[in-house]
Design an enzyme around this catalytic site. Sequence first.
Site, mmCIF file in Angstrom:
data_model
loop_
_atom_site.group_PDB
_atom_site.id
_atom_site.type_symbol
_atom_site.label_atom_id
_atom_site.label_comp_id
_atom_site.label_asym_id
_atom_site.label_seq_id
_atom_site.Cartn_x
_atom_site.Cartn_y
_atom_site.Cartn_z
ATOM 1 C CG HIS A 70 -1.862 -1.230 1.170
ATOM 2 N ND1 HIS A 70 -3.214 -1.141 0.905
ATOM 3 C CD2 HIS A 70 -1.603 -2.549 1.328
ATOM 4 C CE1 HIS A 70 -3.747 -2.354 0.921
ATOM 5 N NE2 HIS A 70 -2.787 -3.227 1.169
ATOM 6 C CG HIS A 80 -6.260 -3.582 2.911
ATOM 7 N ND1 HIS A 80 -5.095 -3.786 3.606
ATOM 8 C CD2 HIS A 80 -6.556 -2.262 3.052
ATOM 9 C CE1 HIS A 80 -4.696 -2.638 4.143
ATOM 10 N NE2 HIS A 80 -5.566 -1.708 3.831
HETATM 11 C C1 23J Z 1 -4.062 -0.067 7.178
HETATM 12 C C2 23J Z 1 -4.774 0.464 8.228
HETATM 13 C C3 23J Z 1 -5.506 1.610 8.058
HETATM 14 C C4 23J Z 1 -5.537 2.209 6.820
HETATM 15 C C5 23J Z 1 -4.830 1.686 5.739
HETATM 16 C C6 23J Z 1 -4.089 0.558 5.938
HETATM 17 C C7 23J Z 1 -4.881 2.327 4.398
HETATM 18 O O1 23J Z 1 -5.312 3.422 4.228
HETATM 19 C C8 23J Z 1 -4.492 1.572 3.194
HETATM 20 O O2 23J Z 1 -3.496 1.880 2.548
HETATM 21 O O3 23J Z 1 -5.245 0.681 2.818
HETATM 22 S S1 23J Z 1 -6.479 3.679 6.620
HETATM 23 MN MN MN Z 2 -4.326 0.705 0.895
#
Ligand code: 23J
Ligand code: MN
Length: 259
Positions: A70, A80
């Site tokens: 990400h 995810h």
């Molecule tokens: C993991 C935890 C919270 C968030 C995110 C990832 C992302 O925004 C993402 O890149 O999917 S908010």
């Molecule tokens: Mn993401």
Amino acid sequence: MVNILMQLMEALRSGRLKVVDLTQPLGPETPVITLPPMFASSPPLSIEVISRYDDQGPAWYWNTLHLGEHTGTHFDAPVHWITGKDLPNNTCDTIPAHRFIGPACVIDVSREVASFPDFLLTPEHILAWEAHHGRIPAGSWVLLRTDWSKRADPEAFLNIDEDGPHSPGFHKSASELLAYERDILGVGVETVGTDAGQAGKFDPPFPNHTIMHGAGKFGLASLCNLDQLPPTGALVIAAPLKIVEGSGSPVRVLAIVPA
Ligand code: 23J
Ligand code: MN
């Protein structure tokens, strides 16, 4: 049908249609999301030369990348989020490729965001957009134009203060409307993630991730050049790498638009 593709190719060649690149440059300086300190974080991209026309490879140049899935302009797969973990075809390698391509509905809230960085899209905004532009078609990418990508300085882009990041996103009820009452592919944003900066404190935490991925929808984050798209009429292609069991992937997002 063959004729449609011939016409498309001719329109691209002649310039009647143009390609708008919705992708940020991907490098060591690319901003990465920061989460509260109790959670593991995603590293910034690092890049190491394997050879560059030197004794390690006299006629060739290539690099090794180290990065989170990400990072930068990227795709979020349903797996995810915990809400999407048991859905069929929920990973980067199993999503059918036709689901990466769809018409774009661009909702422009740049004016609201300019005066309020924690702005959240509501169902009222979506319904007002539909009153002007028609109902969001099945198979659409819904793109939230905030002009946030114009914050070129990573500090301004992440916009973190004592109580965490401040950036716009979706009210839970807007995510529910899009996920349950419109047959969209997913949502795309200019910010580092598809939830608002403060969304870790919302109920549920990160409501857009929770709702979209639970409904099998996708996310696109860190988009740019949304100001070059019409509200309707663009075609968007956002195909992640076919990472086995991948939760997401850096992606080159392209829009085809009338010139
Ligand atoms: C993991 C935890 C919270 C968030 C995110 C990832 C992302 O925004 C993402 O890149 O999917 S908010
Ligand atoms: Mn993401």
